[in-house]
Design a protein around this motif. Sequence first.
Motif, PDB file in Angstrom:
ATOM      1  N   PRO A 125      26.154  -8.579  27.241  1.00  0.00           N
ATOM      2  CA  PRO A 125      26.701  -7.991  28.204  1.00  0.00           C
ATOM      3  C   PRO A 125      28.548  -7.902  28.359  1.00  0.00           C
ATOM      4  O   PRO A 125      29.013  -6.991  28.806  1.00  0.00           O
ATOM      5  CB  PRO A 125      26.186  -8.937  29.437  1.00  0.00           C
ATOM      6  N   GLY A 126      28.817  -8.919  27.623  1.00  0.00           N
ATOM      7  CA  GLY A 126      30.183  -8.853  27.565  1.00  0.00           C
ATOM      8  C   GLY A 126      30.904  -7.680  26.689  1.00  0.00           C
ATOM      9  O   GLY A 126      32.309  -7.365  27.091  1.00  0.00           O
ATOM     10  N   SER A 127      30.140  -7.098  25.912  1.00  0.00           N
ATOM     11  CA  SER A 127      30.481  -6.022  25.086  1.00  0.00           C
ATOM     12  C   SER A 127      30.417  -4.544  25.820  1.00  0.00           C
ATOM     13  O   SER A 127      31.012  -3.729  25.107  1.00  0.00           O
ATOM     14  CB  SER A 127      29.814  -6.124  23.660  1.00  0.00           C
ATOM     15  N   ALA A 128      29.753  -4.811  26.842  1.00  0.00           N
ATOM     16  CA  ALA A 128      29.567  -3.561  27.547  1.00  0.00           C
ATOM     17  C   ALA A 128      31.198  -2.735  27.927  1.00  0.00           C
ATOM     18  O   ALA A 128      31.887  -3.260  28.615  1.00  0.00           O
ATOM     19  CB  ALA A 128      29.027  -3.564  29.185  1.00  0.00           C
ATOM     20  N   SER A 129      31.332  -1.335  27.864  1.00  0.00           N
ATOM     21  CA  SER A 129      32.474  -0.760  28.001  1.00  0.00           C
ATOM     22  C   SER A 129      32.531  -0.245  29.280  1.00  0.00           C
ATOM     23  O   SER A 129      31.610   0.452  29.756  1.00  0.00           O
ATOM     24  CB  SER A 129      32.453   0.305  27.166  1.00  0.00           C
ATOM     25  N   PRO A 130      33.502  -0.662  30.030  1.00  0.00           N
ATOM     26  CA  PRO A 130      33.685  -0.054  31.555  1.00  0.00           C
ATOM     27  C   PRO A 130      33.876   1.479  31.739  1.00  0.00           C
ATOM     28  O   PRO A 130      33.660   1.814  32.608  1.00  0.00           O
ATOM     29  CB  PRO A 130      34.934  -0.745  32.009  1.00  0.00           C
ATOM     30  N   ASP A 131      34.601   1.944  30.802  1.00  0.00           N
ATOM     31  CA  ASP A 131      34.661   3.379  30.366  1.00  0.00           C
ATOM     32  C   ASP A 131      33.258   4.182  30.457  1.00  0.00           C
ATOM     33  O   ASP A 131      33.426   5.279  30.782  1.00  0.00           O
ATOM     34  CB  ASP A 131      35.571   3.893  29.174  1.00  0.00           C
ATOM     35  N   ALA A 132      32.303   3.499  30.260  1.00  0.00           N
ATOM     36  CA  ALA A 132      30.707   3.983  30.203  1.00  0.00           C
ATOM     37  C   ALA A 132      30.398   4.764  31.410  1.00  0.00           C
ATOM     38  O   ALA A 132      29.482   5.545  31.457  1.00  0.00           O
ATOM     39  CB  ALA A 132      29.870   3.221  29.199  1.00  0.00           C
ATOM     40  N   LEU A 133      30.868   4.158  32.541  1.00  0.00           N
ATOM     41  CA  LEU A 133      30.259   4.650  33.805  1.00  0.00           C
ATOM     42  C   LEU A 133      31.243   4.997  34.704  1.00  0.00           C
ATOM     43  O   LEU A 133      32.548   4.832  34.744  1.00  0.00           O
ATOM     44  CB  LEU A 133      29.677   3.341  34.619  1.00  0.00           C
ATOM     45  N   ASP A 134      30.764   6.291  35.296  1.00  0.00           N
ATOM     46  CA  ASP A 134      31.839   6.873  36.399  1.00  0.00           C
ATOM     47  C   ASP A 134      31.139   6.107  37.707  1.00  0.00           C
ATOM     48  O   ASP A 134      30.251   6.598  38.441  1.00  0.00           O
ATOM     49  CB  ASP A 134      31.297   8.197  36.548  1.00  0.00           C
ATOM     50  N   LEU A 135      31.934   5.060  38.096  1.00  0.00           N
ATOM     51  CA  LEU A 135      31.620   4.156  39.436  1.00  0.00           C
ATOM     52  C   LEU A 135      31.996   4.904  40.538  1.00  0.00           C
ATOM     53  O   LEU A 135      33.461   5.632  40.479  1.00  0.00           O
ATOM     54  CB  LEU A 135      32.258   2.939  39.032  1.00  0.00           C
ATOM     55  N   PRO A 136      31.358   4.717  41.668  1.00  0.00           N
ATOM     56  CA  PRO A 136      31.982   5.084  42.760  1.00  0.00           C
ATOM     57  C   PRO A 136      33.378   4.125  43.263  1.00  0.00           C
ATOM     58  O   PRO A 136      33.501   3.157  42.648  1.00  0.00           O
ATOM     59  CB  PRO A 136      31.138   4.611  44.004  1.00  0.00           C
ATOM     60  N   ARG A 137      34.069   4.935  44.202  1.00  0.00           N
ATOM     61  CA  ARG A 137      35.339   3.979  44.223  1.00  0.00           C
ATOM     62  C   ARG A 137      35.149   2.857  44.947  1.00  0.00           C
ATOM     63  O   ARG A 137      34.188   2.538  45.558  1.00  0.00           O
ATOM     64  CB  ARG A 137      36.141   4.867  45.393  1.00  0.00           C
ATOM     65  N   LEU A 138      35.871   1.857  44.559  1.00  0.00           N
ATOM     66  CA  LEU A 138      36.178   0.405  45.316  1.00  0.00           C
ATOM     67  C   LEU A 138      34.676  -0.420  44.562  1.00  0.00           C
ATOM     68  O   LEU A 138      34.364  -1.645  45.065  1.00  0.00           O
ATOM     69  CB  LEU A 138      35.779   0.584  46.699  1.00  0.00           C
ATOM     70  N   VAL A 139      34.073   0.087  43.644  1.00  0.00           N
ATOM     71  CA  VAL A 139      32.818  -0.478  43.009  1.00  0.00           C
ATOM     72  C   VAL A 139      33.446  -0.961  41.546  1.00  0.00           C
ATOM     73  O   VAL A 139      33.786  -0.307  40.796  1.00  0.00           O
ATOM     74  CB  VAL A 139      31.848   0.207  42.843  1.00  0.00           C
ATOM     75  N   SER A 140      33.351  -2.348  41.273  1.00  0.00           N
ATOM     76  CA  SER A 140      33.982  -2.898  40.050  1.00  0.00           C
ATOM     77  C   SER A 140      32.970  -2.866  38.955  1.00  0.00           C
ATOM     78  O   SER A 140      31.481  -3.008  39.202  1.00  0.00           O
ATOM     79  CB  SER A 140      34.697  -4.129  40.242  1.00  0.00           C
ATOM     80  N   PHE A 141      33.035  -2.738  37.756  1.00  0.00           N
ATOM     81  CA  PHE A 141      32.257  -2.758  36.712  1.00  0.00           C
ATOM     82  C   PHE A 141      31.687  -4.113  36.587  1.00  0.00           C
ATOM     83  O   PHE A 141      30.396  -4.322  36.372  1.00  0.00           O
ATOM     84  CB  PHE A 141      32.921  -2.331  35.373  1.00  0.00           C
ATOM     85  N   ASP A 142      32.500  -5.113  36.915  1.00  0.00           N
ATOM     86  CA  ASP A 142      31.981  -6.627  36.893  1.00  0.00           C
ATOM     87  C   ASP A 142      30.648  -6.510  37.770  1.00  0.00           C
ATOM     88  O   ASP A 142      29.753  -7.496  37.519  1.00  0.00           O
ATOM     89  CB  ASP A 142      32.934  -7.592  36.966  1.00  0.00           C
TER      90      ASP A 142
END
Length: 185
Positions: A125-142
């Motif tokens: 899980p630590g290798s997951a790229s935060p840039d891979a997802l288009d997250l809603p505002r105020l939602v953290s990748f973690d």
Amino acid sequence: MDELVVSTEVYADVEEVYEFLLDFPGYARYSKYLDDVRTIEGDGGPGTRYALRFAWWKITYTAHSRVTGVEPPERIDWEITKDIDAGGRWRVTSTGPDPESDGDAETDAVDSPVCEVALEVEFDPGSASPDALDLPRLVSFDWVVKKAVPLIRTEAERVVQRAVRDLEGSTRNVDLDVYVDSERI
């Protein structure tokens, strides 16, 4: 690497089970979160690439996978090729005739095939790229990783149970053996 193994007995021929599992696009029928599997190239053998479209909560994501090896009729290896260090395999092992069979031809098929099927998954899980997802505002990748990773176990169990149902052509209570080497799932 975190590891999850879900296995069970299937009352079907090893070759039939193997061919069934080679049909990666069919996996969308078994998962609550997998909407579609598209073949990018290949015929199911080594080098075959797939795009797997997942949807969960307010997030959609397309994972890209590749079949890395096959050993018919016993093993299909695969890996995720972008955004996370992950991979796994399907293992199919013949266990012989049905051990519940008493040999009475009128009540049992003496030679009814039985095999063990195991879905093995390894991921970091630590290798997951935060840039891979288009997250809603105020939602953290973690936060997303913390919520999504525990779903892997229930989803793997669901996939195996539903695949057994289709392989055997009927619904039964499927006993699963689950091995987890992870603090997160």
